[in-house]
Design a protein around this motif. Structure first.
Motif, PDB file in Angstrom:
ATOM      1  N   ASN A  53       4.573   7.215 -25.746  1.00  0.00           N
ATOM      2  CA  ASN A  53       3.040   6.814 -26.175  1.00  0.00           C
ATOM      3  C   ASN A  53       2.418   7.746 -27.121  1.00  0.00           C
ATOM      4  O   ASN A  53       2.130   8.915 -26.768  1.00  0.00           O
ATOM      5  CB  ASN A  53       2.293   6.218 -25.249  1.00  0.00           C
ATOM      6  N   ASP A  54       2.080   7.363 -28.316  1.00  0.00           N
ATOM      7  CA  ASP A  54       1.560   8.374 -29.350  1.00  0.00           C
ATOM      8  C   ASP A  54      -0.031   8.737 -28.902  1.00  0.00           C
ATOM      9  O   ASP A  54      -0.091  10.027 -29.572  1.00  0.00           O
ATOM     10  CB  ASP A  54       1.385   7.692 -30.874  1.00  0.00           C
ATOM     11  N   ASN A  55      -0.664   8.262 -27.893  1.00  0.00           N
ATOM     12  CA  ASN A  55      -1.900   8.452 -27.678  1.00  0.00           C
ATOM     13  C   ASN A  55      -1.847   9.597 -26.485  1.00  0.00           C
ATOM     14  O   ASN A  55      -2.805   9.982 -26.161  1.00  0.00           O
ATOM     15  CB  ASN A  55      -2.801   7.303 -27.041  1.00  0.00           C
TER      16      ASN A  55
END
Length: 235
Positions: free
Chosen positions: A43-45
């Motif tokens: 997940n990029d977050n």
């Protein structure tokens, strides 16, 4: 910054499946804990991950993290005697690593059927509301026991009931002091949201999926295995 705290410090006594902790049982040639960690690592977050692992199995987990080339794991720390204690140890380590008031997404290591969208929704909710807990609707009738007698129970209206699940997401400067206080007072809570509510914080609710089960029993394992292996077959 946004961090994940994934706790898997238990032994899985209710699993009754030999001496292998349930988080190391395999599905599609990967351990349950690895399947869970991968969802957060992808997940990029998520900027970093702290994993709390059963003491005595940390080397095993580190080896698997290396084998599967999983990035973002900052540290793997030993768990405590309860889930609450394990989460506290993970929060302490995260605060040592980054002293800022960061967002921390707390998740069960044995809840691998989580999608990236739910992780992002938790982070967005904390950014807006300060805290967040994932819930699902209640499909069955719940009986509330309000005494010790055989018939001291009553049915609740399930339309008014929600089931709290994970992820549960907070600012670390809110959750760590509450966890420390409860630990010092020897108070036990079933999950972090219950602990936070006791300390006066109400969380924003977001809707999750019923499929995002916690693998507690062998039946749960078989169900998760079926769901995940079908999903892998369609990739």
């Amino acid at each position: 910054m946004n961090y994940a705290l994934i706790f898997a410090g238990g032994v899985g006594s209710r699993m009754k499946y030999g001496d292998i902790p349930k988080q190391f049982l395999t599905i599609a040639q990967k351990s349950i804990i690895i399947l869970t960690i991968e969802k957060f690592a992808e997940n990029d977050n998520i900027d970093g991950i702290i994993v709390v692992c059963k003491d005595g199995h940390i080397d095993r987990l580190n080896s698997q993290l290396q084998d599967h080339k999983i990035q973002k794991v900052i540290d793997v720390v030993p768990g405590g005697t309860t889930a609450q204690e394990s989460i506290l140890f993970g929060l302490r380590r995260l605060k040592e690593y980054d002293e800022n008031n960061n967002i921390v997404v707390i998740h069960d290591g044995v809840r691998p059927i989580i999608d990236s969208d739910l992780i992002s929704k938790n982070i967005d909710a904390v950014s807006k509301y300060g805290s967040c807990v994932t819930t699902v609707s209640c499909k069955e009738t719940i009986l509330y026991r309000d005494g010790s007698g055989l018939n001291d129970y009553s049915a609740l209206n399930r339309r008014n009931c929600l089931i709290a699940r994970a992820p549960q997401c907070f600012k670390i400067n809110d959750v760590l002091p509450a966890a420390e206080k409860s630990y010092a007072e020897k108070l036990e809570f079933i999950d972090t949201y219950s602990l936070m509510e006791y300390n006066g914080l109400k969380a924003h609710l977001i809707e999750g999926k019923h499929s995002n089960i916690k693998i507690t029993t062998f039946d749960d394992y078989l169900m998760a295995k079926n769901l995940l292996e079908k999903a892998f077959d369609h990739e």
